[in-house]
Design an enzyme around this catalytic site. Structure first.
Site, short mmCIF file in Angstrom:
data_model
loop_
_atom_site.label_atom_id
_atom_site.label_comp_id
_atom_site.label_asym_id
_atom_site.label_seq_id
_atom_site.Cartn_x
_atom_site.Cartn_y
_atom_site.Cartn_z
N GLY A 243 0.83 -1.19 0.00
CA GLY A 243 0.00 0.00 0.00
C GLY A 243 0.87 1.25 0.00
CB CYS A 244 0.24 4.68 -1.24
SG CYS A 244 -1.44 4.91 -0.63
CE1 TYR A 245 -1.88 8.07 3.60
CE2 TYR A 245 -3.62 6.44 3.37
CZ TYR A 245 -3.22 7.76 3.39
OH TYR A 245 -4.13 8.76 3.19
CB THR B 84 5.40 2.38 0.31
OG1 THR B 84 4.81 1.23 -0.28
CG2 THR B 84 6.74 2.67 -0.35
CB ALA B 85 5.27 6.83 2.98
#
Lengths: 345, 345, 345, 345
Positions: free
Chosen positions: A149-151, A153-154
Site C-alpha cells: 500500500g502507498c501509506y 511504503t512511506a
C-alpha cells in the site's frame, strides 16, 4: 524483452503502469485486460495515451492473459484477487498484485479489516510483500508479489533505519499521514469531487481504523523483531498526487539529531530510489511528483524521533514500485524504466 | 419578516441560499424541502451549517411549502419545475426558480435544448427573467421569477451597455466563458472528480451546443432590439467558484477605448452589485469570491470590443441573484442581506 | 457605535479585518493606517473591497490613530509593536495586536524565539492573551489584547478539555499541524509562489523550531496547572485558507472513546464559535472556510487521545478572533458581526 | 553522444530541460551555467533532481560553455541574449534560445514590444524560428534556433491547417488564451503568489498588448501568405502547467464541421507530437501534462471556425520544443528523448 499484461488498466494504478511501461527498455505491454470494458480502445478511456491508446482491451480471463504475457500487473477490488491471482500463477504467469489480498500474512487480520474470509490462505506464505528495499532477495525469487500500500511504503521507509537499529520503543509510534486525492479509486463518489476536496483538508479513519494499519504493523514488527503497534491516522490533502508520512516514535535511549541524521544518510546511501536529502532538507511531495523516488528525513525532538518520508502515491506508492518488483522478479536491473526525477514545478 | 422556503437545499445553489439567508435581515428560513432527503437534519448533509443544521428537511410537497412560506427558492432538475412551480404559485407562494424551465420565452427553443415539451407554456409569459439589473421593475411585480443561468448573467452584463447603445454588430459576438467546477451539479460524476478536474482546463459544449446559448441570445436580442446570434463556448477551470466571460464583438463604427470605458463606467455607476473597476483594472474572479458583486471591464482592439464580466457563479450567478430577486419581489431594498465584499485571499 | 482603526491593513489579517468590519453592527471602520502606503486608496491595493476601497490610508502615527479611533487592530512585523502598541495605549486607545510581541509572558522565551530583547516587559503582564474561550473575563477588562497565533488557537482548543480535566500526561503531547498558505505573509517569496506551493505538501520548522511552540506551551501549562511540553510540527498544505491540528497525547488513565467524546461535547456545548460536530463527524477545514467557527473532535486510540481542531487561519485564527476580542473589550456581545457559517463549497 | 549545455538552469524552462535531458539517449548534459549562482550545486536549488543535483553550476561565460558543449540551451531575460547568443555561435556552439530576442524578423516590432533597440539585426535572418512542425527543414540547417513562445506555439498549431488552406479571413482572428501560472518567471512577485493565483482567473495584457502578439502575427502571416492580424487575449488559470488556445476565425466560404475535422485529422496524421484526438474529443490540458504532445481540435459555428490547441507550456511550449529543435539541428530523430504520454491524473 518480456511480454507483460496490465489487468485492470482503467484505474489510476493501472493506467500509471501503462505510462511507465511505455518507456521501459525490457518490458513490452502485450496485453491490457479489463473486467468491464473489454473490447474498447484504451484511448477511448484515456485520450492522453497517444499511440498506446490504440491497444484494445481484452477480457481479464486468466487463460487469455497467460497466452500473451509472462508477467501480469493485476489491479482488482479488495477480495477479487483471492481466486484470480492464484489462477493466473497456476498458468505460469508471474503476478504483481496491486491489491491487498496477499499482503497480510495473518488471515485473521485480513478478515477483521476486509470483512471477508481469505479463501487462498496457502498463498499467503508464498506471496512476497513487495517492498523492494526490505525484501529484495525474496522478491527476486517470487511468483506472486503483493505490491505494498502507498501509506505502508512511506511509513516503513521512514521508520526502517531507526527500528532496525533498535532505537525505538515498539509500542509508541504515531504515523500522521497525508495523501493526495488519487489515493481514492477512480470511481465517482461525493468525497472525491473537486468541489468537496478542493481547498479542504480531511482527516479520516483515524485511530487504527484504516486498512493499512495491520500492513504497517506486520512489516514494522518483522523489522523490529518484536510486535510493533502504531497509531495510524490518515488525512486527504487537496492535491492529486503525493503522500507524506510524519512519524513520531519514542526513543529507547537518548540519540542526538546529528547521530540520527547520520544513521539515515548511511542507511539509504546505496538504495537507488530512497534517499536522504543533503543538508538536512525536509522532503516535499512535489520533489517526487511523477518519479519513483522516496525522500526521507529524520529529526529528534527530546526523547522523540520524527521520521518523514514523501513519495508519489501512484509511482513509488503503486505503479513504480510494481515495476521495480517486476524488474527484480524477472532478473532485470531494479531501476530499469523507472524515472528518478520528478516533474517540477 | 417574510417566511421563505428553500426547496432542493442539498444542491450547491440551494445550500448557498441557506448560507445567505442566515444573515438576511428580512427573510426567515422557515422551511427546507427536499425531494429525496426529507426527514433528515440539514446538518447531516452539511456539517458546516452550525446551528442551522438543526433544521429538519420536509417534503417538497407544494401544500406543505405553502403552509410555511410566502416565497420559495426552488432548485430542481431541468423539466421537474414545469408542473411544480405553477402548482406552488397557484397556492399563493411567490417563486424564484433556479432552473431553466421558465427562462426561455420560446417553447421551441426549450424543446430543442432541453429535449422536453414545455407543459406550462402559458407561464412562460408570466414568468419574469430574473436579471435584476435589466428587469428590475417587472421583477418587483412578479409571481414567478426565472433566475438566470450563471453564464448568461455574466455575458449579458458584459455586453449590455454596448449593445443597448447600438455599438455592436448583432451577428458577430463571441463569448469565451470560463467557469469553476461548482457550475456542475453536486452529483458524483467522473468529470467532476478532483483528480480529473484539478490542474486541468476543459473546453466543452462548444459552438452553441450549451443550453445557455438560447438564453443569452434571448436577452441580448431584447436589449439590442434586433435578433442577436452568439458563438458561446464554455470551459471548466480548476477552481471551485468563479466565472469569467470574455466577450468579443464587432463594432459597427469605430469607438475609442476611452469612450467605451467611459460608457461602461457611467452605465454601472449606480447599480449596487455591478461595477467597473477604477483605473482600468481588469476583473479577476477572486475579487468577487463569495460576494454578489459582478465586475465588468471593456477594451477596444481595432474594430472589436472586448467586454469582460466576472462573478461568483454560486452567488451573483445563482443564490445571490435569487435573493436579490426575492428582495425586489417582496418590496425590500434590493441589496438586503447580500454581501458586497468577497473573500480574499 | 465604536470607531475603530485597522493599522497594517495591507496584510492578510488586516484586510480580513476590514472585510469583517464591513458588516459589523457596532463597529465603524473610521481609520486605516499603513506604514508604507499612506495616502493611497485602499481599493488601489484591494480591488475586491468595493465601496470600502474609497478609504484613503493614513499614516500609522499613534496620535493620528488616537484622533480617529477608540480601538485599534494592529498588524505589524515581529518586534515592531514593542514600542508602538504601548504608545497607542498611552493615548487611550484599546489595542488588539495581531503580532506576537505581547503573547509570551516570559521575556526570555521571547528573546529565544524572536531574537530580540523585549523592550516593554512591564506590558507583558498587563496584556491579556486573547483566546476568548479561555480568557473571556480578563479580555473584557483589558486595554491590550494579544491576539493568539493561528496554530496555538487550534492546538489549545483541541487539547483544552482533556488537559483541564487532568486526563493527559503533560510531557507527551505531539501536535501535527497543517495550514493553508495564507499563514505566510503577503510578501513575495519563493516558497509562497503558486508553482512551488501548488500540488505540494511541505513540512517546516519541525521539532519545536516554530515560534508558536512557546505560545502553545504557555497556554497549555496554564490550563494544566503544571509545565506542559509539546512537540509542535507544522506543514503547509496547498490551499489558501484553513488549518487543522491533529494532536496526540498520552492518557494518564484509560478513558473510553465514548467518554472522551462526551466530555468534549459537553465542554463546548455553550461556546458560540467552538463546537463538536454531531454524530462523531471529523472536522474538515472547508466546513469553517470564511467563518469564525472552530470545529473540534476527539478519538481514543489505546492509551492515546487524538484531538483535532479545524479553523480558518485568517478568521478564527486571526481577524475573527480579533473582532471577538474587541467585542468583549468593548462590552458588546461576543458574537457581534462574526460569521458562523462557512463558504461551502 | 553530443555534449550539451544548459545556460540559465535555475528558471523553469532551464530546469525542465535538465529533467528531459536526463533520459535523452543522444545528449549528455555536460555543462550547466548560471549568471548569478555559479559555484553552487544544482541540487541546492532543486532538491528534486536526485543524482543530477551533484552538477556544479559554472559561469555563463561563452568561452567556458564552448569548451564543454557543442550545443547550448540558453535561457536569459529579454534583451540579454542580443550579444550573448551571437558570441556563443561565433565560438562554434549551436544555440537553441528560449528567449524572444531572435524570434521577430522585424527589428521595429522588436523595439515596439521589448522597448529595446535590437543590436544584432544581422542575426535575425540567420536565426530560424523553432516551430519544428512548420520549419523542420530550416531548423535542421540552423546554427541559431529561436525557440517559440508558449502561446504562439499553441496558436499557430491550432490555426495552421485552416490558414494554410486559405479557409480563413486574415484579419478576423481572435485568440483567447489560457495558461497555467508557470508561464510566469520563477521570481517572487505578488501576482504569482499562491494566495493570489489560487482559485482565481486573471485576464491580462488584453487587446494585443502581450509580447507574443507580433510573434503570432509573423508566423500566421508567413503561413497565409498575406498579412494576418489577430486579437490576442491571455488569461492565467489556477494550475501550474498547461496552456489552451481557443481561436475564433471567420471562414471565407462556408465549410462543414465534418470537412474541417477531416482536414485537421489528415494534416496532423503524421506529425509525431501534434495530434487530433479521435472521435472528435476536445483537448484538455491534463492530457498533455509533462509530455511534448500538442492536442488540436476544430469546430465550426456558422461562418466561424473554432480551433483549439492544448500543450504543456514548459514542455511543448518550452523545453520539449527546444530539445525537438536540438534533435533536428544535430541530425537526430526528431522524437529522441521526448515523452509522448502525459502524467495523468
Amino acid at each position: 524483452v518480456t511480454d507483460v499484461a496490465v489487468i485492470g488498466a482503467t484505474g489510476y494504478p493501472g493506467v500509471e503502469t501503462v505510462r511507465l511501461l511505455a518507456s521501459h527498455p525490457h518490458f513490452r505491454l502485450a496485453y491490457v485486460g479489463s473486467h468491464g470494458q473489454a473490447g474498447q480502445r484504451l484511448g477511448s478511456v484515456f485520450p492522453h495515451l497517444g499511440p498506446l491508446g490504440e491497444l484494445v482491451m481484452g477480457s481479464d480471463d486468466p487463460a487469455a492473459v497467460a497466452r500473451h504475457a509472462q508477467l501480469a500487473f493485476v489491479s482488482r477490488p479488495a477480495g477479487a484477487s483471492l481466486d484470480y491471482v492464484p489462477a493466473l500463477c497456476a498458468l505460469g504467469v508471474k503476478v504483481v498484485d496491486f491489491g491487498a489480498d496477499f499482503r497480510l500474512k495473518d488471515p485473521d487480520a485480513y478478515r477483521r479489516f476486509y470483512k471477508t474470509e481469505h479463501t487462498a490462505p496457502d498463498w499467503l506464505e508464498r506471496a512476497v510483500y513487495g517492498l523492494a528495499e526490505v525484501h529484495r532477495a525474496r522478491i527476486a525469487a517470487a511468483v506472486l508479489v503483493a505490491n505494498p500500500g502507498c501509506y505502508p511504503t512511506a511509513a516503513v521507509l521512514a521508520l526502517w533505519p531507526a527500528l532496525a537499529q533498535g532505537l525505538l520503543e515498539p509500542d509508541d509510534i504515531i504515523i500522521d499521514a497525508k495523501s493526495g486525492v488519487s489515493g481514492k479509486p477512480r470511481t465517482p463518489a461525493l468525497d472525491g469531487m473537486f468541489c468537496e476536496a478542493d481547498e479542504n483538508l480531511v482527516p479520516y479513519n483515524l485511530a487504527g481504523r484504516h486498512r493499512h494499519t495491520p500492513e504497517i504493523e506486520q512489516e514494522l514488527s518483522a523489522i523490529a523483531g518484536v510486535p510493533v503497534h502504531v497509531s495510524f491516522n490518515p488525512h486527504v490533502v487537496p492535491m492529486t498526487r503525493g503522500l507524506l508520512c510524519t512519524c513520531y516514535a519514542r526513543l529507547r535511549e537518548p540519540v542526538s539529531e546529528a547521530a540520527a541524521m547520520d544513521l539515515y544518510a548511511r542507511w539509504y546511501a546505496e538504495t537507488p530510489f530512497v534517499s536522504v536529502l543533503p543538508g538536512g532538507a525536509l522532503p516535499q511531495t512535489k520533489f517526487v511528483l511523477g518519479s519513483n523516488a522516496c525522500h526521507v528525513a529524520v529529526r529528534v525532538d527530546g526523547r522523540r524521533l520524527i521520521a518523514l518520508a514523501a513519495l508519489d502515491n501512484l509511482v513509488k506508492g503503486a505503479a513504480g514500485a510494481a515495476i521495480q518488483n517486476a524488474n527484480l522478479a524477472m532478473g532485470l536491473p531494479e531501476t530499469a524504466g523507472l524515472p528518478l526525477i520528478g516533474l517540477y514545478p
